[in-house]
Design a protein around this motif. Structure first.
Motif, PDB file in Angstrom:
ATOM      1  N   SER A   1       0.818  -1.207   0.000  1.00 30.68           N
ATOM      2  CA  SER A   1       0.000   0.000   0.000  1.00 30.68           C
ATOM      3  C   SER A   1       0.857   1.265   0.000  1.00 30.68           C
ATOM      4  O   SER A   1       0.519   2.238  -0.668  1.00 30.68           O
ATOM      5  N   ASP A   2       1.983   1.249   0.733  1.00 30.92           N
ATOM      6  CA  ASP A   2       2.805   2.460   0.800  1.00 30.92           C
ATOM      7  C   ASP A   2       3.424   2.790  -0.552  1.00 30.92           C
ATOM      8  O   ASP A   2       3.621   3.954  -0.881  1.00 30.92           O
ATOM      9  N   GLN A   3       3.695   1.779  -1.371  1.00 28.68           N
ATOM     10  CA  GLN A   3       4.210   2.042  -2.721  1.00 28.68           C
ATOM     11  C   GLN A   3       3.158   2.793  -3.535  1.00 28.68           C
ATOM     12  O   GLN A   3       3.461   3.787  -4.183  1.00 28.68           O
ATOM     13  N   TRP A   4       1.920   2.322  -3.474  1.00 34.11           N
ATOM     14  CA  TRP A   4       0.844   3.000  -4.193  1.00 34.11           C
ATOM     15  C   TRP A   4       0.628   4.405  -3.637  1.00 34.11           C
ATOM     16  O   TRP A   4       0.443   5.352  -4.402  1.00 34.11           O
ATOM     17  N   GLN A   5       0.630   4.545  -2.317  1.00 30.32           N
ATOM     18  CA  GLN A   5       0.363   5.849  -1.714  1.00 30.32           C
ATOM     19  C   GLN A   5       1.421   6.884  -2.109  1.00 30.32           C
ATOM     20  O   GLN A   5       1.115   8.070  -2.212  1.00 30.32           O
TER      21      GLN A   5
END
Length: 166
Positions: free
Chosen positions: A56-60
């Protein structure tokens, strides 16, 4: 000015400002570095197979950059590669239940497809449907209802010729 930082990318604020600015001498021209930024974003996005399991942090980290590209597209610019990143990011946001955040991505996709493919192309109609769905998810029914235009006779013909019979 654009660098990979761990699982995301970092775009220098100056480059962000250049990408958002329009050149006064030719408003249809892409700002310098825009193509490179679009390519970098496309390369940084998880592949289709990785997309579902990507952290998720990559997408965020990527989402604000993709939205910035989508909302700063100069008139007349046809970012074919960028459309792929807009749609991948919108699909991720939809899976997360964040359709509202995907609205600028759907708007940019629809504008580009109307410009390049025309109003009656199946991809344009699909883009219009995606945007209407996002508006509906946002509770903005005034904007959602007019999106799916009734098919014209020419769109029925183009759909029939583009879709093979069973």
């Amino acid at each position: 000015m654009v660098s990979f930082a761990g699982s995301g990318i970092s775009v220098h604020r100056l480059l962000q400002a250049v990408l958002r600015a329009r050149l006064p001498q030719d408003p249809r021209a892409s700002p310098p570095g825009r193509h490179e930024a679009e390519q970098t974003i496309l390369l940084a996005l998880p592949s289709d197979q990785e997309s579902v399991s990507a952290p998720s942090d990559q997408w965020q980290q990527l989402i604000p950059h993709v939205i910035a590209l989508a909302t700063s597209t100069p008139p007349g610019h046809s970012p074919d590669d960028a459309i792929s990143s807009y749609l991948a990011t919108a699909a991720y946001l939809r899976r997360q239940g964040q359709d509202v955040r995907a609205i600028p991505l759907y708007e940019a996709t629809l504008a580009q497809r109307e410009q390049v493919l025309g109003d009656t192309h199946p991809d344009t109609l699909s883009s219009r449907n995606n945007l209407a769905y996002a508006y509906q998810a946002a509770g903005d029914l005034q904007r959602a209802i007019p999106c799916p235009r009734p098919p014209s006779p020419s769109s029925s013909r183009s759909w029939a010729t583009a879709t093979p019979a069973p």
